[in-house]
Design a protein around this motif. Structure first.
Motif, short mmCIF file in Angstrom:
data_model
loop_
_atom_site.label_atom_id
_atom_site.label_comp_id
_atom_site.label_asym_id
_atom_site.label_seq_id
_atom_site.Cartn_x
_atom_site.Cartn_y
_atom_site.Cartn_z
N ILE A 27 0.84 -1.19 0.00
CA ILE A 27 0.00 0.00 0.00
C ILE A 27 0.87 1.24 0.00
N ASP A 28 0.61 2.06 -1.02
CA ASP A 28 1.28 3.34 -1.06
C ASP A 28 0.23 4.44 -1.12
N GLU A 29 0.68 5.67 -1.27
CA GLU A 29 -0.23 6.81 -1.25
C GLU A 29 -1.25 6.69 -2.39
N ILE A 30 -0.86 6.19 -3.47
CA ILE A 30 -1.75 6.13 -4.63
C ILE A 30 -2.86 5.09 -4.38
N LEU A 79 -3.87 4.04 -1.59
CA LEU A 79 -4.76 4.51 -0.52
C LEU A 79 -5.74 5.54 -1.09
N GLU A 80 -5.20 6.43 -1.92
CA GLU A 80 -6.05 7.46 -2.50
C GLU A 80 -7.14 6.82 -3.36
N GLN A 81 -6.79 5.76 -4.08
CA GLN A 81 -7.78 5.06 -4.89
C GLN A 81 -8.90 4.48 -3.98
N LEU A 82 -8.50 3.90 -2.89
CA LEU A 82 -9.47 3.28 -1.97
C LEU A 82 -10.39 4.36 -1.41
N GLU A 83 -9.74 5.47 -1.02
CA GLU A 83 -10.54 6.52 -0.42
C GLU A 83 -11.52 7.08 -1.45
N THR A 84 -11.08 7.23 -2.64
CA THR A 84 -11.96 7.73 -3.70
C THR A 84 -13.13 6.75 -3.91
N MET A 85 -12.81 5.50 -3.98
CA MET A 85 -13.84 4.48 -4.19
C MET A 85 -14.84 4.50 -3.05
N GLU A 86 -14.33 4.71 -1.82
CA GLU A 86 -15.25 4.73 -0.65
C GLU A 86 -16.18 5.94 -0.75
N VAL A 87 -15.63 7.09 -1.10
CA VAL A 87 -16.45 8.29 -1.24
C VAL A 87 -17.53 8.04 -2.28
N GLU A 88 -17.13 7.46 -3.41
CA GLU A 88 -18.08 7.22 -4.49
C GLU A 88 -19.18 6.23 -3.99
N LEU A 89 -18.79 5.26 -3.19
CA LEU A 89 -19.78 4.31 -2.65
C LEU A 89 -20.75 5.04 -1.74
N LYS A 90 -20.19 5.93 -0.91
CA LYS A 90 -21.04 6.68 -0.03
C LYS A 90 -22.02 7.52 -0.82
N GLU A 91 -21.51 8.16 -1.82
CA GLU A 91 -22.37 9.02 -2.64
C GLU A 91 -23.45 8.17 -3.30
N PHE A 99 -14.46 -2.02 -4.87
CA PHE A 99 -13.79 -1.66 -3.63
C PHE A 99 -13.26 -2.91 -2.94
N ALA A 100 -14.13 -3.92 -2.90
CA ALA A 100 -13.71 -5.17 -2.25
C ALA A 100 -12.57 -5.82 -3.00
N GLY A 101 -12.65 -5.77 -4.32
CA GLY A 101 -11.55 -6.37 -5.13
C GLY A 101 -10.24 -5.65 -4.88
N ARG A 102 -10.28 -4.31 -4.81
CA ARG A 102 -9.02 -3.57 -4.60
C ARG A 102 -8.44 -3.88 -3.27
N LEU A 103 -9.33 -3.99 -2.20
CA LEU A 103 -8.84 -4.35 -0.86
C LEU A 103 -8.20 -5.73 -0.87
N ALA A 104 -8.81 -6.61 -1.63
CA ALA A 104 -8.25 -7.96 -1.72
C ALA A 104 -6.87 -7.93 -2.34
N GLU A 105 -6.74 -7.09 -3.37
CA GLU A 105 -5.39 -6.97 -4.03
C GLU A 105 -4.36 -6.47 -3.04
N LEU A 106 -4.77 -5.55 -2.19
CA LEU A 106 -3.83 -4.95 -1.23
C LEU A 106 -3.74 -5.78 0.07
N ALA A 125 -9.45 1.33 6.85
CA ALA A 125 -8.70 1.76 8.03
C ALA A 125 -7.39 0.99 8.14
N GLU A 126 -7.51 -0.31 7.88
CA GLU A 126 -6.24 -1.07 7.92
C GLU A 126 -5.28 -0.56 6.85
N ALA A 127 -5.84 -0.24 5.74
CA ALA A 127 -4.96 0.30 4.68
C ALA A 127 -4.29 1.58 5.14
#
Lengths: 892, 374
Positions: A400-403, A405-417, A492-499, A505-507
């Protein structure tokens, strides 16, 4: 010639048959409108006479009737020399007939006869031009050409006029051979003379040049001959001079004088030789005397020198003996100082070695310390580097790097929306059960009945007691939002699985850990850089290399004994002690060196003194021995007594020789040698000069002979004779040719002068007949003709002469008509008839006065001549005693 | 004891014959002067003479081309005896001049003696003494033979003088050179014969004194040219016999013909034919023909034609027609008067004072005649 009838049929403009019958004598005026065909009448008349019936081409085409169809035809009835002729010409093959008093002629015979009658010439082909139409052509003038320059009489017209003119001047005919003779004479003249007749040409000019050139050549040869003659005279004179000179025997006398002077000079030279011999004898005697005197002097000097050298030798021997003990003592002193100095040097060397040992110990200690420090530093560096590497490796191992993490956060925001949007369109169910325990099952899952239920998909609520409620949400875009939410959650779940992360939060936690490890690795690298920078090393490898170098240098001190445990203070104390010892030893060595220097100098000084004394003594001994040897040799040669006797004898011989020299000198003075020598020289010079004079004469002879040869003396007479001959011949030929050329020139000039005078006379009859007309027209004006062409050249009025060409058109036309009338008068007078004068629209440029005068003149001339006037202005000619015809009335 | 000599003079070899230059004749005449030496040599041999005396002017001028003397010697080969050559006024013996150079050249054979000094020359073992009087320059005022009078000569020898010059007492002003020779020199000097040169014809000027003339003619005006003299000397003081021998090739003749006034055209040709008939050898004759009389133009034309024919028969013809008048006759004028213009021209020329007028008249007539009528 009289024109009796002119019948024109289908000719150019004239359609049909036209018949003109002019008055036999006098004026006939044929009038008609412009373009009606008046000029065609004149053309038809000319064609009848001057154009063969079978003419083709442009000339034939020109007379074709404009209306077409018919063959043009002209019939002319005319009277010539009292005989009637009728010419019928139809312009086609075989279309000519000439009725003559002798009979009918047809074809070419008719045409030839016609030319003969009218004295014109047929050209090679086509119609006869103006230059061929004879006198008649001169009288039949086309419209508008009367005044033209070309209207002068043509050659055939001139030939026709000549007999008439010649008849007017008695015996003015040139004769039959005269023209050819003139041509030949002119040709012969022009062979010899240039255009201006004053310069020779051709053979005459060539001969003139030849004569001139030969004269020049002869002159040159005469000059050359004169030169040769002069040379011959000079040669003869020189030869005579040489002969006289030889006869005078200048050379013989000079040679005898030379012999005499040479004899006297020989006597002088004998005395001079004797003097030289006596003088030599005297010099020899004197020399011998001097030699013996020198020998005696030398003997005395030799003895004195021997005594002196012996005394000196003894003195030196004493000095040597005194110097010897001093020298021995000095040598011993110097040996002692040498030994002390040697000991001192050895002690100093030992001190130096000790100091080196101490210095090496200190060096070894310093190197060992440096090595230890380097090794410590190397250990620190290695540890730090390992740490940095380890931390960095751990950081790098985190996926996990900044990128990410940023992807995950973006995906989470989009899910929330998406969820929020889904909720917004979800079917919200708020249950208000009556009972608190009312149970509600969504599907098979119980739900809190108090809580609102948001449904985004068809669902079945089981309300126990109530039954089932099937709810189908129908909000706008619900299905899409639901798919988008499902897709986003799956991604989102697939990306978490990759990481390999459970959730976002763990990320985030893992990324923070990774950053920390990277920071620690960077800190370790900073430390490592600081260590290296502080040590001055460029890198770990350099540090390792420095360690190796330090170890090697330290190994170079393995031979140093002891002191391994010494410290700096001990070593410094040892070094100072050694330095002090060395200073003492050096001071002692310097003192010993000074002492030895002094001892050595003393020894050397005493040694040198001993050497000097020994050398001087040796030299004195050698000189003494040499002097004694020389004295012995000299005495062996001549003993002292014998020397004295020889000296006395030599003085006697010298006295006698001096006397002999004096005697010869007195005799020589009497012989005057300088004068004898001068006389001999003068005689020799005179002889040489005379010999040169003789040679000069010979040279002059040779020179003159050579000059003669060079001047071409031999053969010059032949050349001169040849040139004289050629000149004489050329002069004779030139004289003969010149006389002939002059004669040709005179003959040509005479012929031309006579001919010119005759030509001038020839125009006189014409001018005489023109003069009355001229007076009538223009007062006292006089026209002048060119004799050879009968062309009007000038008009002289009031002493002023004007060229014909400068006159006005009207005046020129009027004069041209007057000339024709004058010629007509001349022909009538001399031949009884003249061709009818036909004027086609003439005098249109005349003013009223001139026109009136011209009409009067025509009327006068009509008394002798037949005149036909073709005009479109009949009124201009009214009042004449004339036959008036209208062209239209002439149509038959 | 009789001594025979061949006396000749005035060869003038190399003479240019200037009047004939430009053609072959001059060269031919020059060659003839060399060729005559061969005939002289033949005559000398035939007559068995003791010597050939050449009394001056061997060459025409002293600046002759060098080869001429060599050719002369070559032509002398026919007579091996002595040839005594005396310098004359045309070829004087100047010191260092022509003869000295020839003597020094080595081209002069021994039998050719150059008498360049006034010194006696003995021949025939002393029986013949020749006294030469060479000219040392072109003109001398004194008599070069004067020394003959006082010359000491061996007794009993035949004495012959050899000189070149004029004899003023006999030929005043007529000789070629002014070098005077006394008429009685032979008598005064006791000569048996005095051989002279300079006068180009055979001429006896005294009992013992002769000019031999030139052996090859070179002049129209003199007779007696083209000969040499065979001189027979019986002995000292004996009468001399002289006989002329023909040697010349060409005959130089001068004839004068008076054509009269207006002769018939045919007569002109006849007169010239008669003239040729009187010549011994027309082909070797150099003729000067002086014409006199008066001719009309037709006669002149006939004369020109006849002269053309005459010239072809002679070695050379020189016509002098200054004395021959040519004028237009009445017949000439009548012939040309048929042409009025020519009649006037003839009259103008006849009246003209221009010296070219007569010739012009003649040319007019010739031209008129050449033009065929018609």
């Amino acid at each position: 010639m009289r024109l009796d009838e002119l019948v024109v049929e289908d000719f150019k403009k004239l359609k049909g048959r036209h018949v003109v019958r002019p008055a036999a004598l006098g004026i006939t005026v044929v009038s008609g409108d412009n373009e009606e065909g008046k000029s065609t009448l004149l053309d038809a008349l000319k064609a009848a006479f001057f154009m063969k019936h079978n003419t083709t081409g442009a000339d034939r085409d020109a007379i074709q009737p404009f209306a077409g169809g018919e063959t043009p035809a002209v019939t002319v009835g005319f009277t010539l020399d009292g005989s009637a002729y009728r010419l019928a010409k139809r312009f086609r093959r075989g279309g000519v007939q000439l009725e003559t008093p002798e009979g009918l002629l047809e074809g070419d015979a008719a045409e030839l006869r016609l030319a003969s009658l009218l004295q014109f010439e047929w050209p090679g082909r086509g119609a006869a031009r103006d230059t061929h139409t004879g006198v008649a052509g001169l009288f039949w003038v086309d419209q508008g050409t009367t005044f033209a320059k070309e209207q002068e009489p043509s050659p055939t017209a001139l030939r026709g006029l000549q007999p008439a003119l010649a008849d007017q001047v008695a015996a003015l005919g040139r004769g039959e051979r005269a023209p050819r003779l003139m041509t030949e004479v002119r040709r012969r003249r022009d062979q010899h003379w240039t255009g201006k007749r004053d310069q020779p040409r051709g053979e005459l000019a060539t001969l003139e040049r030849e004569v001139a050139e030969l004269r020049v050549e002869l002159s040159g040869l005469e000059a050359a001959e004169a030169e040769v003659e002069a040379l011959l005279d000079r040669l003869a004179a020189t030869l005579e001079k040489r002969r006289a000179w030889l006869a005078a025997d200048h050379l013989g006398r000079a040679r005898r004088a030379v012999d005499g002077s040479r004899s006297a000079l020989a006597g002088v030279r004998a005395l001079e030789e004797e003097k030289r011999v006596r003088s030599a004898e005297r010099q020899a005697a004197a020399s011998e005397l001097r030699r013996l005197q020198d020998m005696a002097d030398l003997r005395r000097q030799r003895l004195a020198a021997i005594d002196e050298r012996a005394a000196e030798q003894a003195k030196l021997a004493r000095a040597t003996a005194e110097n010897a003990p001093l020298l021995d003592r000095a040598r011993r002193q110097r040996a002692a100082t040498d030994a002390a100095a040697e000991a001192s040097r050895r002690a100093l060397a030992a001190g130096e070695r000790e100091r080196e040992t101490v210095r090496r110990r200190a060096e070894r200690l310093r190197l060992a310390r440096e090595l230890a420090a380097l090794e410590r530093l190397a250990a620190d560096v290695r540890a730090t580097a390992a740490e940095a590497a380890e931390q960095q490796a751990r950081a790098d191992a985190e996926a996990i790097d900044e990128i990410a993490l940023e992807q995950l956060e973006t995906m989470e925001v989009e899910l929330k929306e998406t969820r929020a949007a889904l909720r917004a369109v979800a079917t919200r169910l708020v249950l208000r059960p009556d009972r608190a325990d009312a149970e509600v099952l969504l599907g098979l899952v119980p739900v809190d009945p108090a809580a609102p239920i948001e449904l985004t998909a068809p669902a079945t609520l089981i309300l126990p007691g109530f039954g089932r409620i099937e709810v189908t949400p129908g909000g706008k875009g619900l299905a899409e939002l639901r798919r988008a939410l499902a897709d986003g959650e799956a991604a989102f779940a697939g990306r978490l699985a990759e990481l390999v992360a459970r959730d976002l939060a763990e990320a985030r936690r893992r990324l923070l850990a990774r950053d920390r490890l990277a920071h620690e690795a960077e800190a370790a690298r900073q430390k490592l850089a600081t260590l290296l920078r502080a040590s001055g090393m460029k890198g770990q490898a350099a540090l390792d290399a420095a360690c190796v170098t330090a170890r090697a240098r330290l190994a170079g001190f393995d031979d140093v004994d002891g002191g391994d445990d010494a410290d700096d203070a001990t070593l410094e104390a040892e070094r100072e002690a050694v330095e002090r010892t060395l200073a003492e030893l050096r001071e002692r060595e310097a003192a010993l060196a000074e002492e030895r220097r002094r001892a050595t100098e003393e020894e050397a000084r005493l040694g040198r003194e001993a050497d000097v004394l020994a050398g001087a003594e040796a030299r004195a001994g050698l000189e003494l021995a040499k002097l004694e040897d020389q004295l012995a040799i000299e005495r062996d040669e001549l003993a002292d007594v014998a020397l004295a006797e020889a000296l006395a004898a030599a003085r006697t011989v010298d006295d006698r020789a001096a006397e002999a020299v004096l005697r010869v000198e007195r005799e020589l003075a009497r012989a005057a040698p300088e004068a004898a020598r001068l006389e001999a020289e003068q005689a020799a010079r005179r002889l040489a000069q005379l010999e040169e004079e003789g040679r000069g004469l010979e040279r002059e002879v040779v020179r003159l002979e050579a000059e003669l040869k060079g001047a071409g003396g031999r053969g010059i007479g032949d050349r001169k004779g040849d040139v004289q001959g050629r000149l004489e011949l050329a002069e004779r030929r030139h004289a003969r040719l010149f006389a002939e050329a002059r004669a040709w020139r005179l003959l040509a000039e005479t012929l031309e002068a006579v001919d010119r005078a005759r030509q001038d006379a020839l125009v006189e009859p014409l001018e005489a007949r023109l003069a009355p007309y001229m007076r009538q027209l223009m007062g006292e004006a006089v026209a002048a003709f060119a004799p050879e062409s009968l062309r009007l050249e000038t008009l002289r009025r009031s002493a002023a002469s004007e060229p014909f060409s400068s006159l006005s058109v009207g005046t020129r036309e009027q004069l041209a008509i007057l000339v024709r009338l004058a010629i007509g008068d001349l022909l009538v007078e001399t031949r009884g008839q003249s061709p009818p004068l036909i004027l086609d629209d003439a005098l249109v440029y005349a003013d009223a006065v001139r026109l009136a005068r011209m009409k009067t003149i025509l009327q006068q001339a009509a008394a002798r001549q037949q005149i036909l006037v073709l005009t479109c202005r009949k009124e201009d000619y009214l009042g004449l005693d004339a036959r008036y015809l209208r062209l239209e009335d002439c149509r038959a | 004891m009789t001594i025979r000599l061949l006396h000749t003079a005035d060869w003038q070899l190399g003479k240019s014959f200037a009047r004939f230059a430009g053609g072959d004749l001059a060269a031919l005449l020059r060659e003839a002067r060399l060729a005559v030496i061969e005939r002289l040599a033949a005559r000398a041999t035939e007559a068995d003479v003791a010597a050939v005396l050449v009394a001056g002017d061997v060459l025409d001028h002293e600046h002759a081309e060098p080869g001429l003397l060599r050719r002369m010697v070559h032509r002398m080969a026919g007579f091996p005896g002595p040839w005594l050559l005396l310098p004359g006024n045309h070829d004087p013996a100047r010191p260092g001049g022509l003869w000295d150079r020839f003597a020094a050249s080595g081209d002069c054979p021994e039998n050719v003696r150059l008498l360049t000094r006034p010194e006696p020359m003995t021949l025939l073992d002393g029986r013949l003494v020749v006294l030469p009087a060479p000219l040392l320059q072109k003109h001398v005022s004194g008599d070069t033979t004067a020394w003959f009078d006082t010359a000491v000569l061996p007794a009993g020898a035949v004495k012959v003088g050899l000189a070149h010059g004029g004899v003023p007492a006999l030929l005043p002003g007529q000789s070629e050179s002014p070098n005077p020779i006394a008429l009685d020199r032979a008598e005064r000097a006791g000569l048996d014969y005095l051989a002279l040169g300079d006068w180009h014809s055979v001429l006896q000027v005294g009992p013992r004194t002769w000019f031999s003339g030139t052996p090859e003619p070179d002049d129209f005006t003199r007779s007696g040219q083209g000969q040499a003299l065979l001189v027979t000397l019986p002995g000292p003081g004996q009468p001399v016999t002289v006989r002329a021998l023909e040697t010349g090739r060409h005959a130089w003749q001068a004839r004068k013909v008076d054509l009269g006034h207006g002769p018939a055209v045919g007569a002109i040709g006849d007169q010239l034919d008669a003239l040729v008939a009187g010549l011994a050898a027309p082909g070797e004759t150099v003729l000067r023909l002086t014409l006199e009389g008066a001719l009309d133009l037709a006669g002149r034309a006939a004369l020109e034609a006849a002269l053309g024919r005459l010239e072809a028969r002679l070695r050379h013809l020189e016509v002098q027609d200054e004395g021959l008048l040519t004028a237009a006759s009445e017949a000439d004028l009548a012939a040309m008067a048929s042409e009025p213009l020519l009649a006037e021209v003839v009259a103008a020329l006849a009246d003209s004072e221009d010296p070219a007028a007569p010739v012009a008249l003649r040319l007019l007539h010739q031209t008129w005649q050449r033009l065929e009528p018609g």
